[in-house]
Scaffold this active site. Structure first.
Site, PDB file in Angstrom:
ATOM      1  N   CYS A   1      -1.541   2.170   8.007  1.00 59.24           N
ATOM      2  CA  CYS A   1      -0.849   1.178   7.192  1.00 59.24           C
ATOM      3  C   CYS A   1      -1.400  -0.232   7.403  1.00 59.24           C
ATOM      4  CB  CYS A   1       0.646   1.211   7.458  1.00 59.24           C
ATOM      5  SG  CYS A   1       1.118   0.545   9.035  1.00 59.24           S
TER       6      CYS A   1
ATOM      7  N   CYS B   1       5.124  -7.165   7.521  1.00 59.86           N
ATOM      8  CA  CYS B   1       6.097  -6.677   8.506  1.00 59.86           C
ATOM      9  C   CYS B   1       6.282  -7.735   9.590  1.00 59.86           C
ATOM     10  CB  CYS B   1       5.619  -5.374   9.128  1.00 59.86           C
ATOM     11  SG  CYS B   1       6.822  -4.651  10.260  1.00 59.86           S
TER      12      CYS B   1
ATOM     13  N   CYS C   1       3.729  -5.046  16.003  1.00 55.16           N
ATOM     14  CA  CYS C   1       3.244  -4.049  16.971  1.00 55.16           C
ATOM     15  C   CYS C   1       1.755  -4.319  17.229  1.00 55.16           C
ATOM     16  CB  CYS C   1       3.436  -2.635  16.431  1.00 55.16           C
ATOM     17  SG  CYS C   1       5.149  -2.289  16.020  1.00 55.16           S
TER      18      CYS C   1
ATOM     19  N   SER D   1       9.082   5.414  16.398  1.00 52.85           N
ATOM     20  CA  SER D   1       7.769   5.121  16.981  1.00 52.85           C
ATOM     21  C   SER D   1       7.979   4.748  18.440  1.00 52.85           C
ATOM     22  CB  SER D   1       7.110   3.947  16.249  1.00 52.85           C
ATOM     23  OG  SER D   1       6.732   4.351  14.972  1.00 52.85           O
TER      24      SER D   1
ATOM     25  N   SER E   1      11.063   6.212   9.316  1.00 51.55           N
ATOM     26  CA  SER E   1      10.529   5.935  10.648  1.00 51.55           C
ATOM     27  C   SER E   1      10.847   4.498  11.061  1.00 51.55           C
ATOM     28  CB  SER E   1       9.008   6.128  10.603  1.00 51.55           C
ATOM     29  OG  SER E   1       8.442   5.740  11.814  1.00 51.55           O
TER      30      SER E   1
ATOM     31  N   GLU F   1       0.821  -1.210   0.000  1.00 49.50           N
ATOM     32  CA  GLU F   1       0.000   0.000   0.000  1.00 49.50           C
ATOM     33  C   GLU F   1       0.849   1.250   0.000  1.00 49.50           C
ATOM     34  OE1 GLU F   1      -3.308  -1.812   3.062  1.00 49.50           O
ATOM     35  OE2 GLU F   1      -2.290   0.042   3.559  1.00 49.50           O
TER      36      GLU F   1
HETATM   37  S1  SF4 Z   1       3.673  -0.257  13.104  1.00 53.19           S
HETATM   38 FE1  SF4 Z   1       5.236  -0.367  11.479  1.00 53.19          FE
HETATM   39  S2  SF4 Z   1       6.877  -1.601  12.434  1.00 53.19           S
HETATM   40 FE2  SF4 Z   1       5.028  -1.980  13.665  1.00 53.19          FE
HETATM   41  S3  SF4 Z   1       4.072  -3.819  12.762  1.00 53.19           S
HETATM   42 FE3  SF4 Z   1       3.152  -2.009  11.768  1.00 53.19          FE
HETATM   43  S4  SF4 Z   1       4.358  -1.708   9.913  1.00 53.19           S
HETATM   44 FE4  SF4 Z   1       5.549  -3.019  11.269  1.00 53.19          FE
END
Ligand code: SF4
Length: 358
Positions: free
Chosen positions: A347, A120, A124, A228, A205, A100
């Site tokens: 995201c 990823c 998180c 983050s 980031s 995306e």
């Molecule tokens: S916030 Fe960023 S680093 Fe954390 S799981 Fe989502 S895409 Fe990955």
């Protein structure tokens, strides 16, 4: 292959550095200066195919294509436009991987949030991409293609709107785990002959990959650093971001301090406000300590939406209380308004809706 789909080639011309491009031109029997011409087509003029480089001799173009090199590798498979002007694309790349990117317009500028990986691995707790799992790194060509396609789209669909001038590497993926390709993409965007984006207009980031932060500083990559943070103490952070178990908060802050000392640049901390977890009096007090005497600013954002029922967005009253509690450190912190709420612009949300990242 779907009609209009790009060649299924792993050989992306936009993934080559300037010297690699020169090497390819020489191998194909071309003169060295042709590499600079090709670079302009790729990185300034947003050409879609080798055939489109009309001032490059036909024999050289054919030799490049015969070796399997292509300009673009992705197909648009989804696009959503928000009532606030935000646009989110879902692309499918040469191997079926889905990624995306999001365009965030304001009156003064157009910014884009690009993905750096398919899925990823960082998991998180508040992020849907983390749930998709990790598939692979994106090439510099695939990262740059998100930018180029958005710039073309803006020219066609929103003529007269500001240039696409800001890039944040904050979409799907952990950029520090794909640093070589991210660096190549940043360097092309920064190149004066290409998009000429200033360092302050690009932000990479990280979720807190300490060796990546140190390497980012060592290489002098011309982009700003954002971290983050999303937790004001180690326990809270480890709960929300498993990366913190590997590189605990004190280690992360020490890498940030070294980065600031080495580069002289300010660091941005991202801080997601979650009811009863990160949006509390004690979290505000701890955050105050973190920002005190550090060259930094904090971008706070209320949790957008989450499939995890333990994570809830705070009320406006709770957010106001958090900001009042920050006291004199209030000047370091800005509350960002979530954009594209109606299209789930955070995201991983479009890819998550359409199934896994592959
Ligand atoms: S916030 Fe960023 S680093 Fe954390 S799981 Fe989502 S895409 Fe990955």
């Amino acid at each position: 292959m779907r009609e209009g789909a790009p060649a299924q080639s792993t050989r992306s011309l936009r993934s080559l550095s300037a010297s690699e491009l020169e090497q390819l031109v020489l191998e194909c029997g071309g003169k060295k200066y042709r590499a600079a011409q090709i670079a302009l087509w790729l990185h300034r003029d947003d050409v879609e195919s080798v055939d489109g480089m009309v001032n490059v001799p036909l024999e050289l173009r054919s030799a490049i294509s015969e070796r399997g090199w292509v300009v673009e590798q992705m197909t648009e498979v989804g696009r959503q436009e928000s009532t606030d002007g935000t646009v989110k694309w879902l692309y499918e790349s040469w191997d079926g991987s889905k990624i995306e990117c999001v365009l965030i317009p304001t009156e003064e500028r157009n910014s884009i949030c690009v993905s750096t990986q398919v899925g990823c691995a960082m998991q998180c707790a508040f992020c849907r991409t983390g749930r998709l799992g990790f598939k692979r790194n994106l090439s510099a060509g695939e990262i740059l293609e998100q930018f180029v396609r958005t710039r073309r789209w803006l020219k066609e669909r929103r003529p007269g709107s500001p240039a696409l001038s800001n890039v944040v590497f904050m979409g799907m993926g952990e950029p520090m785990n794909n640093l070589d390709e991210v660096e190549k993409a940043v360097r092309w965007l920064h190149d004066q002959r290409s998009s000429n984006l200033a360092r302050r207009h690009m932000t990479v980031s990280t979720s807190g990959v300490v060796p990546g932060i140190r390497e980012f500083a060592r290489r002098g990559i011309p982009a700003q650093l954002a971290v983050s943070l999303n937790g004001s103490n180690q326990e809270m952070r480890a709960e929300l971001m498993p990366v913190s178990r590997r590189w605990p908060l004190p280690e992360l802050l020490s890498a940030v301090d070294d980065y600031i000392a080495e580069t002289g640049l300010e660091v941005t901390f991202e801080f997601v406000l979650i009811r009863g977890i990160t949006c509390t009096d004690s979290a505000a007090d701890e955050l105050k300590e973190i920002v005190r005497n550090r060259k930094c600013k904090v971008n706070a954002i209320a949790l957008n939406s989450s499939e995890n029922e333990k994570l809830v967005s705070p009320s406006q009253e709770e957010i106001d209380r958090f900001f009042v509690r920050m006291g004199s450190a209030r000047k370091f912190i800005t509350l960002r308004q979530p954009r594209g709420r109606d299209i789930l612009a955070a995201c991983g949300q479009l890819a998550a809706q359409k199934g896994k990242a592959n």
